[in-house]
Design an enzyme around this catalytic site. Structure first.
Site, PDB file in Angstrom:
ATOM      1  N   GLY A   1       0.831  -1.213   0.000  1.00 10.41           N
ATOM      2  CA  GLY A   1       0.000   0.000   0.000  1.00 10.41           C
ATOM      3  C   GLY A   1       0.859   1.254   0.000  1.00 10.41           C
TER       4      GLY A   1
ATOM      5  N   ARG B   1      13.177  10.391  -2.801  1.00 15.52           N
ATOM      6  CA  ARG B   1      14.051  11.551  -3.066  1.00 15.52           C
ATOM      7  C   ARG B   1      15.371  11.423  -2.299  1.00 15.52           C
ATOM      8  NH1 ARG B   1      14.502  16.109   0.122  1.00 15.52           N
ATOM      9  NH2 ARG B   1      15.072  18.091  -0.877  1.00 15.52           N
TER      10      ARG B   1
ATOM     11  N   VAL C   1      17.631   8.659  -3.765  1.00 15.53           N
ATOM     12  CA  VAL C   1      18.231   9.088  -5.034  1.00 15.53           C
ATOM     13  C   VAL C   1      19.354  10.107  -4.780  1.00 15.53           C
ATOM     14  CG1 VAL C   1      17.788  10.347  -7.193  1.00 15.53           C
ATOM     15  CG2 VAL C   1      16.156   8.599  -6.397  1.00 15.53           C
TER      16      VAL C   1
ATOM     17  N   ARG D   1       0.832  -4.935  -5.891  1.00 12.20           N
ATOM     18  CA  ARG D   1       0.977  -6.201  -5.171  1.00 12.20           C
ATOM     19  C   ARG D   1       1.286  -7.249  -6.227  1.00 12.20           C
ATOM     20  NH1 ARG D   1      -2.675  -3.574  -1.468  1.00 12.20           N
ATOM     21  NH2 ARG D   1      -1.503  -3.313   0.450  1.00 12.20           N
ATOM     22  N   CYS D   2       2.248  -8.091  -5.958  1.00 11.55           N
ATOM     23  CA  CYS D   2       2.750  -9.030  -6.969  1.00 11.55           C
ATOM     24  C   CYS D   2       2.962 -10.374  -6.277  1.00 11.55           C
ATOM     25  CB  CYS D   2       4.060  -8.470  -7.527  1.00 11.55           C
ATOM     26  SG  CYS D   2       4.965  -9.606  -8.561  1.00 11.55           S
TER      27      CYS D   2
ATOM     28  N   GLY E   1       5.987  -2.754   3.583  1.00 15.39           N
ATOM     29  CA  GLY E   1       5.744  -3.385   4.875  1.00 15.39           C
ATOM     30  C   GLY E   1       6.397  -4.756   4.967  1.00 15.39           C
ATOM     31  N   ASP E   2       5.919  -5.544   5.923  1.00 13.60           N
ATOM     32  CA  ASP E   2       6.496  -6.868   6.180  1.00 13.60           C
ATOM     33  C   ASP E   2       6.553  -7.751   4.937  1.00 13.60           C
ATOM     34  OD1 ASP E   2       6.967  -6.409   8.822  1.00 13.60           O
ATOM     35  OD2 ASP E   2       5.244  -7.542   9.563  1.00 13.60           O
TER      36      ASP E   2
ATOM     37  N   THR F   1       4.286   2.159   5.573  1.00 11.09           N
ATOM     38  CA  THR F   1       2.880   1.758   5.712  1.00 11.09           C
ATOM     39  C   THR F   1       2.188   2.712   6.669  1.00 11.09           C
ATOM     40  OG1 THR F   1       1.353   0.113   6.614  1.00 11.09           O
ATOM     41  CG2 THR F   1       3.585   0.001   7.431  1.00 11.09           C
TER      42      THR F   1
ATOM     43  N   ASP G   1      -0.103   1.873   8.532  1.00 15.19           N
ATOM     44  CA  ASP G   1      -0.678   1.080   9.632  1.00 15.19           C
ATOM     45  C   ASP G   1       0.192   0.978  10.889  1.00 15.19           C
ATOM     46  OD1 ASP G   1      -2.946   0.589   8.213  1.00 15.19           O
ATOM     47  OD2 ASP G   1      -2.349  -1.399   7.524  1.00 15.19           O
TER      48      ASP G   1
ATOM     49  N   ASP H   1       2.286  -1.135  11.543  1.00 14.54           N
ATOM     50  CA  ASP H   1       2.297  -2.536  12.004  1.00 14.54           C
ATOM     51  C   ASP H   1       3.576  -3.271  11.603  1.00 14.54           C
ATOM     52  OD1 ASP H   1       1.687  -2.481   9.315  1.00 14.54           O
ATOM     53  OD2 ASP H   1       0.214  -4.085   9.423  1.00 14.54           O
TER      54      ASP H   1
ATOM     55  N   ARG I   1     -26.253  12.658  18.197  1.00 11.23           N
ATOM     56  CA  ARG I   1     -26.201  11.318  17.611  1.00 11.23           C
ATOM     57  C   ARG I   1     -25.002  10.540  18.126  1.00 11.23           C
ATOM     58  NH1 ARG I   1     -27.264  13.356  11.462  1.00 11.23           N
ATOM     59  NH2 ARG I   1     -29.526  13.119  11.486  1.00 11.23           N
TER      60      ARG I   1
ATOM     61  N   ARG J   1      -6.469  -3.082   8.651  1.00 16.52           N
ATOM     62  CA  ARG J   1      -7.137  -4.387   8.489  1.00 16.52           C
ATOM     63  C   ARG J   1      -6.717  -5.355   9.580  1.00 16.52           C
ATOM     64  NH1 ARG J   1      -6.508  -6.406   2.633  1.00 16.52           N
ATOM     65  NH2 ARG J   1      -7.809  -4.592   2.209  1.00 16.52           N
TER      66      ARG J   1
ATOM     67  N   GLY K   1     -10.781  11.897  21.614  1.00 19.15           N
ATOM     68  CA  GLY K   1     -11.617  11.720  22.803  1.00 19.15           C
ATOM     69  C   GLY K   1     -12.781  10.784  22.558  1.00 19.15           C
TER      70      GLY K   1
HETATM   71  P1  ADP Z   1       3.280  -4.894   2.711  1.00 15.97           P
HETATM   72  O1  ADP Z   1       4.636  -4.821   2.112  1.00 15.97           O
HETATM   73  O2  ADP Z   1       2.693  -3.552   2.976  1.00 15.97           O
HETATM   74  O3  ADP Z   1       3.220  -5.841   3.887  1.00 15.97           O
HETATM   75  P2  ADP Z   1       2.011  -6.919   1.080  1.00 15.97           P
HETATM   76  O4  ADP Z   1       1.928  -7.928   2.155  1.00 15.97           O
HETATM   77  O5  ADP Z   1       0.872  -6.776   0.137  1.00 15.97           O
HETATM   78  O6  ADP Z   1       2.288  -5.459   1.613  1.00 15.97           O
HETATM   79  O7  ADP Z   1       3.342  -7.263   0.258  1.00 15.97           O
HETATM   80  C1  ADP Z   1       3.754  -6.445  -0.806  1.00 15.97           C
HETATM   81  C2  ADP Z   1       4.432  -7.283  -1.850  1.00 15.97           C
HETATM   82  O8  ADP Z   1       5.583  -7.898  -1.300  1.00 15.97           O
HETATM   83  C3  ADP Z   1       3.594  -8.450  -2.374  1.00 15.97           C
HETATM   84  O9  ADP Z   1       2.697  -8.071  -3.369  1.00 15.97           O
HETATM   85  C4  ADP Z   1       4.690  -9.339  -2.940  1.00 15.97           C
HETATM   86  O10 ADP Z   1       5.147  -8.850  -4.173  1.00 15.97           O
HETATM   87  C5  ADP Z   1       5.803  -9.158  -1.905  1.00 15.97           C
HETATM   88  N1  ADP Z   1       5.718 -10.225  -0.918  1.00 15.97           N
HETATM   89  C6  ADP Z   1       4.799 -10.399   0.056  1.00 15.97           C
HETATM   90  N2  ADP Z   1       5.013 -11.519   0.755  1.00 15.97           N
HETATM   91  C7  ADP Z   1       6.106 -12.095   0.204  1.00 15.97           C
HETATM   92  C8  ADP Z   1       6.852 -13.297   0.464  1.00 15.97           C
HETATM   93  N3  ADP Z   1       6.481 -14.133   1.424  1.00 15.97           N
HETATM   94  N4  ADP Z   1       7.922 -13.564  -0.303  1.00 15.97           N
HETATM   95  C9  ADP Z   1       8.301 -12.724  -1.277  1.00 15.97           C
HETATM   96  N5  ADP Z   1       7.653 -11.585  -1.591  1.00 15.97           N
HETATM   97  C10 ADP Z   1       6.565 -11.268  -0.858  1.00 15.97           C
HETATM   98  O1  F6P Z   2      -1.834   0.549   3.656  1.00 17.03           O
HETATM   99  C1  F6P Z   2      -2.361  -0.241   4.655  1.00 17.03           C
HETATM  100  C2  F6P Z   2      -3.829  -0.479   4.413  1.00 17.03           C
HETATM  101  O2  F6P Z   2      -4.429   0.741   4.340  1.00 17.03           O
HETATM  102  C3  F6P Z   2      -4.542  -1.350   5.417  1.00 17.03           C
HETATM  103  O3  F6P Z   2      -5.007  -0.680   6.534  1.00 17.03           O
HETATM  104  C4  F6P Z   2      -5.636  -1.922   4.596  1.00 17.03           C
HETATM  105  O4  F6P Z   2      -6.045  -3.133   5.107  1.00 17.03           O
HETATM  106  C5  F6P Z   2      -5.004  -2.075   3.259  1.00 17.03           C
HETATM  107  O5  F6P Z   2      -3.990  -1.125   3.185  1.00 17.03           O
HETATM  108  C6  F6P Z   2      -5.956  -1.950   2.138  1.00 17.03           C
HETATM  109  O6  F6P Z   2      -5.252  -1.737   0.951  1.00 17.03           O
HETATM  110  P1  F6P Z   2      -5.783  -2.142  -0.476  1.00 17.03           P
HETATM  111  O7  F6P Z   2      -7.248  -1.947  -0.506  1.00 17.03           O
HETATM  112  O8  F6P Z   2      -5.014  -1.241  -1.374  1.00 17.03           O
HETATM  113  O9  F6P Z   2      -5.431  -3.586  -0.650  1.00 17.03           O
END
Ligand code: ADP
Ligand code: F6P
Length: 324
Positions: free
Chosen positions: A15, A25, A28, A76-77, A106-107, A129, A131, A133, A166, A175, A189
């Site tokens: 995301g 930036r 680079v 996402r790939c 992210g992770d 991210t 989030d 997280d 309300r 998520r 608050g």
């Molecule tokens: P985030 O990086 O925010 O956690 P995702 O979990 O969607 O978001 O992961 C982003 C991208 O990282 C995925 O679309 C994929 O290309 C790559 N990725 C995710 N998990 C793995 C994995 N276990 N091994 C290799 N690449 C991964």
């Molecule tokens: O970037 C993090 C986040 O906003 C999460 O809170 C949410 O679950 C997710 O991305 C949704 O992203 P998308 O709809 O682009 O898969």
């Protein structure tokens, strides 16, 4: 001995988050000032596999520090999880003379970076991210902007909620993680905050809280609900039916992911981007940059992925106490 680094690249993955451009930036410009060539890879790992790779000059990152999103695009790939695809991605890096890669995400994105490192490409991860997280770091690029955007929106909903007496359920992103809900819940608050890590789905308790706060003379009742719990519209209908108090749901959605980054996100992203370029140029690999105990540090990716963090119990409880 570590190999000589002549060319580094940067990509954004997962995301998007405000501040990613400030990080691009910094990678680079710090890379160039360190004397290496810098390339940009479009659309995350998908763009790497499609060889969407462009040379980046200092001027290519002009006028982006203040913008949300990512100029490189993101994607996402899922194929990147396959070992043969990871090996192929590393071959593509070699074909384009890329010795080192900064991955902002992210992770999940870190796992891709780890796989590339295993296949001989030096990689450094940056926490991108909204989030918050990522366990190894107390700061992630985009979180500060997202919470400020959400906080301002919740203030606005609160005005109309009070005027009409309300109850309002405001759904914020997250998520799997409730940090945006926790921070905005305290800052706005809110009378109740519902976090994926904590919520026990006891709607009767929520209903009792709403009735009790109305009896105490409160004109509004703000419930900040995290996306991971969701169902805000149906929850509002059930609460209204049970309490007789008009209840509305507002889902903030993607507006939290966009917009100009705050000063904090620009600053931290800039420092982290420069830090990543520096350690990559020094020949480090399979590391992630983090902010911990007031310092910018780096960790081994596996070590970082094995760390855990959770919602602080005191912060969660205090939110409820302060709004009663
Ligand atoms: P985030 O990086 O925010 O956690 P995702 O979990 O969607 O978001 O992961 C982003 C991208 O990282 C995925 O679309 C994929 O290309 C790559 N990725 C995710 N998990 C793995 C994995 N276990 N091994 C290799 N690449 C991964
Ligand atoms: O970037 C993090 C986040 O906003 C999460 O809170 C949410 O679950 C997710 O991305 C949704 O992203 P998308 O709809 O682009 O898969």
């Amino acid at each position: 001995m570590s190999k000589e680094i002549k060319t580094i690249a940067v990509l954004t993955s997962g995301g998007d988050a405000p501040g990613m451009n400030a990080a691009i930036r910094a990678v680079v410009r710090k890379g160039i000032s360190n004397g290496v060539n810098v390339k940009g890879i479009k659309r995350g790992y998908l763009g790497l596999l499609n060889e969407e790779i462009v040379d980046m000059e200092a001027k290519d990152v002009s006028d982006i520090i203040q913008t949300g999103g990512t100029i490189l695009g993101t994607a996402r790939c899922l194929e990147m999880k396959e070992p043969d695809v990871q090996a192929h991605a590393a071959d593509i890096c070699r074909k384009h003379n890329i010795d080192g890669l900064v991955v902002i995400g992210g992770d999940g994105s870190y796992r891709g970076a780890q796989a590339l490192a295993r296949n001989g490409i030096n990689t450094i991860g940056l926490p991108g991210t909204i989030d918050l997280d990522i366990a190894c770091t107390e700061y992630t690029i985009g979180f500060d902007t997202a919470i400020n955007t959400a906080m301002e929106a919740i203030d606005k909903v609160r005005d109309t909620s009070s005027s009409h007496e309300r109850c309002s359920i405001i759904e914020v992103m997250g998520r799997n993680a409730g940090y945006i809900a926790l921070w905005t819940g305290v800052a706005n608050g809110a009378e109740d905050i519902l976090l994926p890590e904590k919520y026990d789905y006891n709607e009767q308790e929520l209903i009792n809280n709403i009735v009790a706060s109305r009896k105490r003379g409160k004109t509004h009742h703000i419930i900040v609900n995290a996306e991971g719990i969701g169902h805000s519209t149906s929850m509002a209908k059930r609460i209204e039916a049970a309490t007789g108090i008009e209840t509305r749901a507002t889902i903030l959605g993607y507006l939290q992911r966009g917009g100009n980054p705050t000063c904090k996100d620009r600053f931290y992203a800039s420092i982290m981007g420069a830090y990543a370029a520096d350690i990559l140029c020094q020949g480090k690999s399979n590391r992630v940059v983090a902010y911990k105990h007031g310092e910018f540090v780096d960790y081994d990716i596996e070590e970082a992925l094995n760390m855990t963090k959770g919602i602080d119990e005191y912060q969660f409880e205090i939110c409820k106490k302060l709004s009663r």
